[in-house]
Scaffold this motif. Structure first.
Motif, PDB file in Angstrom:
ATOM      1  N   GLY A 186       0.805  -1.216   0.000  1.00 48.08           N
ATOM      2  CA  GLY A 186       0.000   0.000   0.000  1.00 48.08           C
ATOM      3  C   GLY A 186       0.834   1.261   0.000  1.00 48.08           C
ATOM      4  N   GLN A 187       1.972   1.252   0.771  1.00 48.77           N
ATOM      5  CA  GLN A 187       2.829   2.442   0.795  1.00 48.77           C
ATOM      6  C   GLN A 187       3.443   2.703  -0.592  1.00 48.77           C
ATOM      7  N   LEU A 188       3.887   1.633  -1.270  1.00 49.03           N
ATOM      8  CA  LEU A 188       4.443   1.796  -2.613  1.00 49.03           C
ATOM      9  C   LEU A 188       3.371   2.273  -3.580  1.00 49.03           C
ATOM     10  N   PHE A 189       2.147   1.734  -3.429  1.00 51.47           N
ATOM     11  CA  PHE A 189       1.036   2.144  -4.286  1.00 51.47           C
ATOM     12  C   PHE A 189       0.772   3.640  -4.107  1.00 51.47           C
ATOM     13  N   ALA A 190       0.730   4.093  -2.850  1.00 49.91           N
ATOM     14  CA  ALA A 190       0.486   5.512  -2.586  1.00 49.91           C
ATOM     15  C   ALA A 190       1.621   6.380  -3.131  1.00 49.91           C
ATOM     16  N   LEU A 191       2.877   5.893  -2.992  1.00 51.00           N
ATOM     17  CA  LEU A 191       4.017   6.645  -3.507  1.00 51.00           C
ATOM     18  C   LEU A 191       3.964   6.767  -5.028  1.00 51.00           C
ATOM     19  N   LEU A 192       3.693   5.660  -5.711  1.00 52.02           N
ATOM     20  CA  LEU A 192       3.621   5.696  -7.174  1.00 52.02           C
ATOM     21  C   LEU A 192       2.458   6.546  -7.646  1.00 52.02           C
ATOM     22  N   SER A 193       1.338   6.503  -6.926  1.00 49.11           N
ATOM     23  CA  SER A 193       0.210   7.362  -7.283  1.00 49.11           C
ATOM     24  C   SER A 193       0.580   8.835  -7.131  1.00 49.11           C
ATOM     25  N   GLY A 194       1.361   9.143  -6.044  1.00 40.47           N
ATOM     26  CA  GLY A 194       1.830  10.520  -5.879  1.00 40.47           C
ATOM     27  C   GLY A 194       2.776  10.938  -6.988  1.00 40.47           C
ATOM     28  N   ILE A 195       3.676  10.022  -7.399  1.00 37.61           N
ATOM     29  CA  ILE A 195       4.581  10.333  -8.516  1.00 37.61           C
ATOM     30  C   ILE A 195       3.780  10.556  -9.797  1.00 37.61           C
ATOM     31  N   ASN A 196       2.736   9.764 -10.002  1.00 34.19           N
ATOM     32  CA  ASN A 196       1.877   9.940 -11.160  1.00 34.19           C
ATOM     33  C   ASN A 196       1.222  11.317 -11.151  1.00 34.19           C
ATOM     34  N   HIS A 197       0.708  11.727  -9.990  1.00 39.76           N
ATOM     35  CA  HIS A 197       0.088  13.056  -9.887  1.00 39.76           C
ATOM     36  C   HIS A 197       1.128  14.161 -10.068  1.00 39.76           C
ATOM     37  N   PHE A 198       2.313  13.972  -9.475  1.00 36.69           N
ATOM     38  CA  PHE A 198       3.395  14.954  -9.620  1.00 36.69           C
ATOM     39  C   PHE A 198       3.747  15.143 -11.100  1.00 36.69           C
ATOM     40  N   GLY A 199       3.928  14.020 -11.820  1.00 36.18           N
ATOM     41  CA  GLY A 199       4.287  14.113 -13.230  1.00 36.18           C
ATOM     42  C   GLY A 199       3.193  14.735 -14.077  1.00 36.18           C
ATOM     43  N   ALA A 200       1.928  14.388 -13.784  1.00 36.97           N
ATOM     44  CA  ALA A 200       0.822  14.937 -14.581  1.00 36.97           C
ATOM     45  C   ALA A 200       0.691  16.439 -14.386  1.00 36.97           C
ATOM     46  N   LEU A 201       0.799  16.904 -13.130  1.00 36.94           N
ATOM     47  CA  LEU A 201       0.701  18.345 -12.866  1.00 36.94           C
ATOM     48  C   LEU A 201       1.895  19.095 -13.455  1.00 36.94           C
ATOM     49  N   LEU A 202       3.102  18.505 -13.327  1.00 36.78           N
ATOM     50  CA  LEU A 202       4.277  19.143 -13.910  1.00 36.78           C
ATOM     51  C   LEU A 202       4.181  19.170 -15.435  1.00 36.78           C
ATOM     52  N   PHE A 203       3.591  18.149 -16.016  1.00 37.29           N
ATOM     53  CA  PHE A 203       3.400  18.111 -17.463  1.00 37.29           C
ATOM     54  C   PHE A 203       2.509  19.265 -17.910  1.00 37.29           C
ATOM     55  N   SER A 204       1.384  19.477 -17.222  1.00 36.34           N
ATOM     56  CA  SER A 204       0.478  20.570 -17.600  1.00 36.34           C
ATOM     57  C   SER A 204       1.149  21.924 -17.426  1.00 36.34           C
ATOM     58  N   ALA A 205       1.882  22.107 -16.306  1.00 39.07           N
ATOM     59  CA  ALA A 205       2.545  23.391 -16.070  1.00 39.07           C
ATOM     60  C   ALA A 205       3.635  23.652 -17.108  1.00 39.07           C
ATOM     61  N   SER A 206       4.453  22.644 -17.395  1.00 40.24           N
ATOM     62  CA  SER A 206       5.532  22.817 -18.369  1.00 40.24           C
ATOM     63  C   SER A 206       4.982  23.051 -19.767  1.00 40.24           C
ATOM     64  N   LEU A 207       3.914  22.337 -20.102  1.00 40.27           N
ATOM     65  CA  LEU A 207       3.307  22.515 -21.419  1.00 40.27           C
ATOM     66  C   LEU A 207       2.723  23.918 -21.548  1.00 40.27           C
ATOM     67  N   GLY A 208       2.109  24.403 -20.469  1.00 41.52           N
ATOM     68  CA  GLY A 208       1.570  25.763 -20.493  1.00 41.52           C
ATOM     69  C   GLY A 208       2.668  26.801 -20.651  1.00 41.52           C
ATOM     70  N   ALA A 209       3.760  26.648 -19.891  1.00 38.98           N
ATOM     71  CA  ALA A 209       4.874  27.587 -20.019  1.00 38.98           C
ATOM     72  C   ALA A 209       5.486  27.522 -21.416  1.00 38.98           C
ATOM     73  N   PHE A 210       5.548  26.328 -21.983  1.00 36.66           N
ATOM     74  CA  PHE A 210       6.087  26.186 -23.331  1.00 36.66           C
ATOM     75  C   PHE A 210       5.220  26.906 -24.357  1.00 36.66           C
ATOM     76  N   LEU A 211       3.911  26.741 -24.269  1.00 35.87           N
ATOM     77  CA  LEU A 211       3.020  27.371 -25.241  1.00 35.87           C
ATOM     78  C   LEU A 211       3.074  28.892 -25.158  1.00 35.87           C
ATOM     79  N   TRP A 212       3.323  29.419 -23.984  1.00 32.28           N
ATOM     80  CA  TRP A 212       3.397  30.871 -23.834  1.00 32.28           C
ATOM     81  C   TRP A 212       4.760  31.430 -24.235  1.00 32.28           C
TER      82      TRP A 212
END
Length: 695
Positions: A186-212
């Protein structure tokens, strides 16, 4: 300092290392001999003997939990709230702990208990969806790496590289937990889910900065920083669970940041109006991004926000992001996005060539697991006598020793320099010599003076002075990007410049020697032949003196040409008018002289050849046409002198004779880069001559 190819190779190895680490984590997950799947609202277990039973609960020696189909859920953040997600992780922790301790069992609908034993996972047991997500993420990262390393660093390039990093983060994390069989800490599952959320949010932010910031930079750097600030706030809100549902704490932030970034495309459309190249780059970029993100947004984020079932597997939807990076790669090939130089493609060939060699080694190591002395000896002989020599030859082509001795660079620089000076005398030959010695990925002549040879940009750039101020040469990435510039290269560049000086001194000495010899011949002709012609002029009868005077004039023109001095256009026109007037008086012909010239000069050869053409045209008019009027017009243009010699002695019944004199005049005009025409205009025979001048 590392060379361009070394940095790319290091980045590629890091990507490979990350992929291996992901595989190791996936292999560490426990599995059992019983396979589980969902059927409507029930978990169905397939036993070792092939029988299928419906599972009602799982238990260990002290605790039991219901067999909820949610346990096989691919993505936990589609659950209705963070509380449900936490319960989900705790249930998986219970199952994994009980399985590894050997106390886990299941109970079917008839109340029968079946013990579940643990086993290890193998590479062949990893599902295809795991490999698909992992390879797509790693491929996107490699594409970003090949754009980021050679390109000049700015906000747009860095943001684009961050999208590749975030893509491999969320896709690899999801590849591990979404393709689990059932059991996972469960701890690994929660950690990987957090990494997934971290990457998805960073992807949106980086993509937004790139487009601007691409292709035009945002109005302010703080405006670009706003996207990363929103990313940081969203991570805190999500991981601290400051709201009740993942839809409010994660999905809505991903979508909101993405839409804010997509607004940059409209701003870019307004800023790039009237700029065709930027417009093409923007159009290609936006199309790639939309194709790469619309499927995931419509198939995963929007249904999660609306608490609707997803229409497809998250793993399959993740692969659509690769469309964006493939589109960007095609844009680089077709439209040179990110201003990458053409040598960017040689990096691909170098990287893929080395990869092919390594994969071939691995393939041979796998295939040649042979037994038997004869077979083993044969395989060793083939590898030692055939494969290794070919492999070393190919590897030597890719990675070769680049240090050169004096004989090596001299044999490359000197022929290249002399060849360029011969083909283009206005060129110094330094560029060709530098290209031959260093084989840089890029060599260009830049504006601005440079006092000395210098290395910049951590060894990636070498600046070399040009002999023609105020320019210099800029070299990027020596030997096809395989290394960086060093002090040894600075000394070699100075030797190239010294070689250029020596070549110029040799040429100057040769020209001075030739000039001295011409002066000696000119003096001898002036003293000997000139004196004899003057003596002949005084002794000749009256009807022969004009011919002797012409010979003296020819000698004078020849001596002036041998002096090599330039003559002003005014002085030249004055001499032409004086000679033409005298000859017209001798033949009782009226001269009409029209002159409108500009301040300019003629080289000695230009003056000599032009004088001979005018003299031949006047001779033709006086001897062959019996004209009563000769018209000579001189008109100066911006970069040339136009001369028209016309006469009215045209005989319509006369038959054309040989044109040897006209052909000679045409040859003389082409010799000095001028133009020559002749013909009839307004019942007049005329010769048209154009001569380039120096203003």
């Amino acid at each position: 300092m590392f060379s361009l190819k070394t940095r790319i190779a290091m980045g590629f190895l890091l990507v490979v290392a990350y992929g291996l680490m992901t595989i190791i984590v996936a292999l560490s997950l426990p599995v059992s001999e019983i396979h589980f799947r969902t059927d409507k609202d029930t978990i169905v277990a397939t036993l070792e003997d092939g029988r299928e039973i419906s599972v009602t609960q799982f238990s260990n020696d002290r605790q039991r939990i219901p067999a909820d189909p949610i346990l096989l859920l691919e993505e936990p953040d589609v659950l209705p709230g963070y509380a449900a997600m936490n319960d989900f992780f705790r249930a998986h922790q219970f199952l994994e702990s009980a399985l590894t301790s050997g106390s886990l069992s299941l109970q079917d609908e008839n109340g029968n208990a079946v013990a579940i034993s643990s086993s290890s996972r193998s590479l062949v047991s990893l599902p295809g969806l795991f490999w698909l997500q992992l390879i797509c993420g790693l491929s996107g990262m490699v594409i970003c790496l090949l754009v980021w390393v050679p390109a000049r660093s700015d906000i747009a390039i860095n943001s684009f590289a961050l999208t590749g990093l975030s893509y491999v983060l969320f896709s690899s994390a999801a590849a591990i937990y979404s393709t689990r069989e059932l059991f996972m800490p469960g701890q690994l599952f929660a950690l990987l889910s957090g990494i997934n959320h971290f990457g998805a949010l960073l992807f949106s932010a980086s993509l937004g900065a790139f487009l601007w910031n691409y292709p035009r930079q945002a109005p302010s750097i703080w405006f670009s920083g706003m996207f990363y600030l929103l990313f940081a706030v969203a991570i805190v809100v999500d991981q601290a669970q400051l709201v009740t549902t993942p839809a409010a704490g994660f999905h809505s932030w991903v979508m909101g940041i993405f839409l804010l970034g997509l607004g940059g495309a409209f701003w870019q459309a307004w800023k790039t109006r009237g700029h065709r190249q930027d417009r093409i780059a923007l159009r290609w970029t936006v199309l790639s991004i939309v194709l790469g993100t619309v499927f995931f947004a419509g198939g995963m984020i929007v249904p999660a926000m609306l608490t609707m079932p997803t229409p497809a597997s998250q793993g399959l939807l993740f692969t659509t992001f690769l469309l964006m990076y493939l589109g960007m790669a095609m844009g680089v090939v077709r439209h040179r996005l990110f201003n990458l130089e053409p040598w960017w493609f040689s990096l691909w060939s170098w990287l893929l060539g080395g990869l092919v060699i390594m994969l071939t080694d691995l393939l041979l190591a796998t295939l040649l697991t042979l037994s038997g002395p004869a077979t083993l000896a044969l395989s060793v002989a083939l590898i030692g006598w055939l494969y290794f020599p070919v492999r070393q030859y190919l590897w030597g082509k890719l990675i070769r020793n680049q240090r050169q001795g004096l004989d090596s660079w001299l044999s490359q620089a000197l022929p290249a320099m002399l060849q360029e000076q011969q083909n283009a005398p206005e060129q110094s030959g330094i560029a060709a010599a530098l290209q031959a010695v260093f084989s840089p990925l890029s060599l260009k002549r830049a504006e601005g003076p440079v006092a000395n040879v210098s290395i910049e940009d951590n060894g990636n750039r070498l600046l070399v002075p040009d002999s023609k101020e105020p320019h210099h040469f800029e070299l990027l990435h020596p030997h096809d990007g395989q290394r960086v510039f060093s002090r040894h290269d600075v000394e070699t560049s100075k030797l190239v410049l010294a070689l250029h000086t020596l070549v110029n001194q040799t040429r100057t000495a040769r020209e001075e020697g030739a000039s001295e010899e011409r002066n000696r011949i000119r003096r001898d002709m002036h003293d000997d032949l000139g004196a004899k012609l003057l003596h002949l002029l005084h002794k000749s009868p009256a009807d022969s003196k004009p011919l002797v005077r012409e010979a003296i004039a020819d000698l004078r023109d020849l001596l002036k040409a041998m002096e090599g001095h330039a003559l002003s256009l005014d002085a030249a026109a004055s001499q032409w008018r004086e000679e033409t007037s005298r000859r017209c008086r001798d033949h009782d012909v009226t001269l009409q002289w029209n002159e409108n010239i500009i301040p300019a000069t003629l080289h000695a050869m230009q003056f000599s050849e032009t004088t001979r053409i005018i003299r031949e045209a006047v001779s033709n008019a006086l001897k062959h046409s019996e004209t009563p009027l000769l018209s000579v017009t001189l008109h100066g243009d911006t970069d040339k002198l136009n001369i028209i010699i016309a006469n009215s002695g045209l005989d319509p019944s006369a038959t054309p004779g040989p044109q040897r004199g006209l052909n000679i005049m045409q040859f003389r005009a082409s010799k000095i880069g001028g133009g020559f025409e002749f013909g009839i205009a307004d019942q007049h025979w005329q010769v048209l001559l154009s001569v380039p001048v120096n203003r």
